[in-house]
Design an enzyme around this catalytic site. Structure first.
Site, short mmCIF file in Angstrom:
data_model
loop_
_atom_site.label_atom_id
_atom_site.label_comp_id
_atom_site.label_asym_id
_atom_site.label_seq_id
_atom_site.Cartn_x
_atom_site.Cartn_y
_atom_site.Cartn_z
NE ARG A 29 -10.00 5.50 32.17
CZ ARG A 29 -8.79 5.93 32.60
NH1 ARG A 29 -8.67 6.05 33.83
NH2 ARG A 29 -8.09 6.88 31.66
CG ASP A 30 -13.84 -0.95 39.41
OD1 ASP A 30 -12.83 -1.63 40.28
OD2 ASP A 30 -14.93 -0.96 39.41
CB ILE A 31 -17.54 -1.61 35.41
CG1 ILE A 31 -17.42 -2.92 36.42
CG2 ILE A 31 -17.20 -1.98 34.07
CD1 ILE A 31 -18.26 -3.87 35.94
CG ASN A 87 -10.45 -5.57 48.73
OD1 ASN A 87 -10.06 -5.01 50.03
ND2 ASN A 87 -11.44 -5.19 47.92
CB VAL A 96 -12.79 -10.13 40.57
CG1 VAL A 96 -12.30 -10.74 39.49
CG2 VAL A 96 -14.19 -9.43 40.34
CG HIS A 100 -8.37 -7.17 41.61
ND1 HIS A 100 -8.89 -8.17 41.70
CD2 HIS A 100 -9.07 -6.37 42.32
CE1 HIS A 100 -9.78 -8.22 42.86
NE2 HIS A 100 -10.10 -7.07 42.90
CG HIS A 102 -9.17 -2.13 44.09
ND1 HIS A 102 -10.32 -1.80 43.60
CD2 HIS A 102 -8.99 -3.15 44.54
CE1 HIS A 102 -10.99 -2.94 43.61
NE2 HIS A 102 -10.36 -3.92 44.29
P1 AMP Z 1 -12.82 -6.56 44.67
O1 AMP Z 1 -14.04 -6.61 45.21
O2 AMP Z 1 -11.57 -6.08 45.30
O3 AMP Z 1 -12.59 -7.95 44.25
O4 AMP Z 1 -12.77 -5.83 43.22
C1 AMP Z 1 -13.26 -6.24 41.93
C2 AMP Z 1 -13.61 -4.80 41.24
O5 AMP Z 1 -13.48 -5.27 39.93
C3 AMP Z 1 -14.89 -4.32 41.48
O6 AMP Z 1 -14.36 -2.89 42.18
C4 AMP Z 1 -15.54 -4.20 40.35
O7 AMP Z 1 -16.27 -2.73 40.21
C5 AMP Z 1 -14.45 -4.34 39.32
N1 AMP Z 1 -15.13 -5.05 38.20
C6 AMP Z 1 -16.03 -6.25 38.17
N2 AMP Z 1 -15.99 -6.59 36.96
C7 AMP Z 1 -15.61 -5.68 35.96
C8 AMP Z 1 -15.26 -5.48 34.78
N3 AMP Z 1 -15.79 -6.31 33.74
N4 AMP Z 1 -14.45 -4.38 34.25
C9 AMP Z 1 -13.94 -3.40 34.95
N5 AMP Z 1 -13.91 -3.69 36.35
C10 AMP Z 1 -14.81 -4.58 36.85
#
Ligand code: AMP
Length: 114
Positions: A29-31, A87, A96, A100, A102
């Protein structure tokens, strides 16, 4: 990639709310969820973004989309509407730099938003 947070989650070195795991893919799950269901599906292998995928990654991509469908079914959103997005680079919102996808749902996911 020692400093990659998604590599660390995939290796179990960092906590995450994991909803699915197999030999090639992990989902958690996204934080900072943007919808009632917001799961990130990531390959265990470190790839910077979708632009690092090659033809040799066909099986990996098929696996990722199978996992996305399964999670959508498990979360009860498969029939109501799912947004799957990835993205590429900062200008698109990538923060990140480990590939990944979403998986978002549980509210109207019409595009464009608003
Ligand atoms: P992006 O902005 O497309 O690179 O998505 C990165 C996503 O990772 C964002 O929606 C963040 O909220 C999520 N995120 C960052 N760190 C963590 C974590 N430790 N656990 C879960 N989700 C994370």
């Amino acid at each position: 990639m020692e400093d990659c947070i998604f590599c660390r989650i995939a290796k179990g070195e960092m906590d995450a709310d994991i909803v699915y795991s197999d030999d090639r893919v992990v989902a958690f799950r996204d934080i900072n969820p943007q919808a009632p269901v917001h799961v990130l599906v990531v390959p265990r292998e470190h790839l910077r973004s979708a632009f690092d995928l090659g033809e040799e990654d066909g099986e990996l991509l098929a696996r990722i989309f199978k996992v996305i469908r399964r999670i959508s079914e498990d979360e009860g959103i498969a029939g109501t509407g799912v947004r799957i997005l990835t993205n590429v680079e900062r200008g698109a919102g990538q923060s990140v730099f480990h590939l990944h996808f979403h998986v978002l749902g549980g509210r109207p996911m019409l595009w464009p938003p608003g």
